[in-house]
Design a protein around this motif. Structure first.
Motif, mmCIF file in Angstrom:
data_model
loop_
_atom_site.group_PDB
_atom_site.id
_atom_site.type_symbol
_atom_site.label_atom_id
_atom_site.label_comp_id
_atom_site.label_asym_id
_atom_site.label_seq_id
_atom_site.Cartn_x
_atom_site.Cartn_y
_atom_site.Cartn_z
ATOM 1 N N LEU A 165 0.855 -1.185 0.000
ATOM 2 C CA LEU A 165 0.000 0.000 0.000
ATOM 3 C C LEU A 165 0.893 1.237 0.000
ATOM 4 O O LEU A 165 1.656 1.452 0.935
ATOM 5 C CB LEU A 165 -0.905 -0.015 1.232
ATOM 6 C CG LEU A 165 -2.001 1.038 1.295
ATOM 7 C CD1 LEU A 165 -3.043 0.805 0.209
ATOM 8 C CD2 LEU A 165 -2.667 1.008 2.665
ATOM 9 N N GLY A 225 0.588 5.258 -0.128
ATOM 10 C CA GLY A 225 -0.474 6.236 0.056
ATOM 11 C C GLY A 225 -1.766 5.479 0.304
ATOM 12 O O GLY A 225 -1.831 4.610 1.164
ATOM 13 N N ASP A 226 -2.785 5.765 -0.477
ATOM 14 C CA ASP A 226 -4.066 5.061 -0.351
ATOM 15 C C ASP A 226 -4.269 4.035 -1.459
ATOM 16 O O ASP A 226 -5.396 3.612 -1.715
ATOM 17 C CB ASP A 226 -5.215 6.079 -0.410
ATOM 18 C CG ASP A 226 -5.203 7.027 0.772
ATOM 19 O OD1 ASP A 226 -4.795 6.589 1.867
ATOM 20 O OD2 ASP A 226 -5.590 8.202 0.601
ATOM 21 N N TYR A 227 -3.184 3.648 -2.140
ATOM 22 C CA TYR A 227 -3.323 2.809 -3.324
ATOM 23 C C TYR A 227 -2.621 1.471 -3.173
ATOM 24 O O TYR A 227 -1.428 1.418 -2.836
ATOM 25 C CB TYR A 227 -2.771 3.538 -4.556
ATOM 26 C CG TYR A 227 -3.586 4.763 -4.892
ATOM 27 C CD1 TYR A 227 -4.659 4.671 -5.764
ATOM 28 C CD2 TYR A 227 -3.310 5.996 -4.308
ATOM 29 C CE1 TYR A 227 -5.437 5.782 -6.047
ATOM 30 C CE2 TYR A 227 -4.082 7.110 -4.584
ATOM 31 C CZ TYR A 227 -5.151 6.994 -5.457
ATOM 32 O OH TYR A 227 -5.919 8.085 -5.730
ATOM 33 N N THR A 257 3.413 0.900 8.993
ATOM 34 C CA THR A 257 3.310 2.014 8.056
ATOM 35 C C THR A 257 4.446 2.976 8.378
ATOM 36 O O THR A 257 4.610 3.372 9.531
ATOM 37 C CB THR A 257 1.957 2.731 8.180
ATOM 38 O OG1 THR A 257 0.913 1.788 7.909
ATOM 39 C CG2 THR A 257 1.861 3.899 7.202
#
Length: 179
Positions: free
Chosen positions: A32, A34-36, A102
């Motif tokens: 992942l 970012g948000d992708y 993260t």
């Protein structure tokens, strides 16, 4: 016994159970960024930088105004210099909940043809305290909840390999001139 903050990370033959052997596959994962969900990410312990290719950057709809310009060239394995469009820091998540982490990763945005969407180099891997195994095609890293892992999809690796061969054939044909 190792504590959660400093687990012993290792690999066993069982970790390679779903792989086709023998292999010499490139080490490709999905993570992942970012948000992708980003597929076709090459894990490259030999790379000193983390790279996101411009087509993937565009698909993430991140404005070019977020890029910090840099004039430091990158040297490809073909010994050619590539000048990045800039760098940007993005959150990168690896692993499956709850054994995931993260971290902010600064990536060079590069506008050139490649079958990959990104390259994870030593900077990101070291910041995760990650251990990689090319035999097991796996990354393992410590988390608050034990050891997290990311596995390769060999089918995706083979697709990328074929795409790279086709790109190189195309580039080679473009370089041929009649004398």
């Amino acid at each position: 016994m190792a504590c959660i903050d400093n687990p012993v990370i290792g690999f066993i033959e069982e970790d390679a159970r779903c792989l086709h052997h023998p292999h010499d596959d490139a080490f490709m994962v999905s993570i992942l960024i970012g948000d992708y969900n980003t597929h076709r990410v090459l894990v490259d312990n030999g790379s000193s930088t983390d790279i996101l290719y411009y087509p993937a950057f565009q698909q993430m709809r991140i404005g070019r105004e977020r890029l910090i310009l840099t004039n430091a060239p990158l040297v490809e394995f073909r010994e050619t210099r590539v000048y990045p469009l800039g760098v940007v820091t993005l959150p990168v998540t690896v692993g499956d909940y709850p054994q995931q982490i993260t971290r902010d990763v600064t990536v060079f945005i590069v506008d050139c043809s490649f079958a990959y969407n990104a390259i994870l180099g030593r900077l990101a891997l070291n910041s995760w305290r990650a251990v990689t195994s090319t035999y097991h095609l796996m990354i393992k890293f410590p988390t608050e909840y034990g050891v997290g892992e990311v596995r390769e999809d060999q089918v995706v690796a083979h697709e990328c390999y074929i795409a790279m061969l086709e790109m190189e054939d195309h580039l080679s044909m473009m370089c041929i001139e009649e004398q």
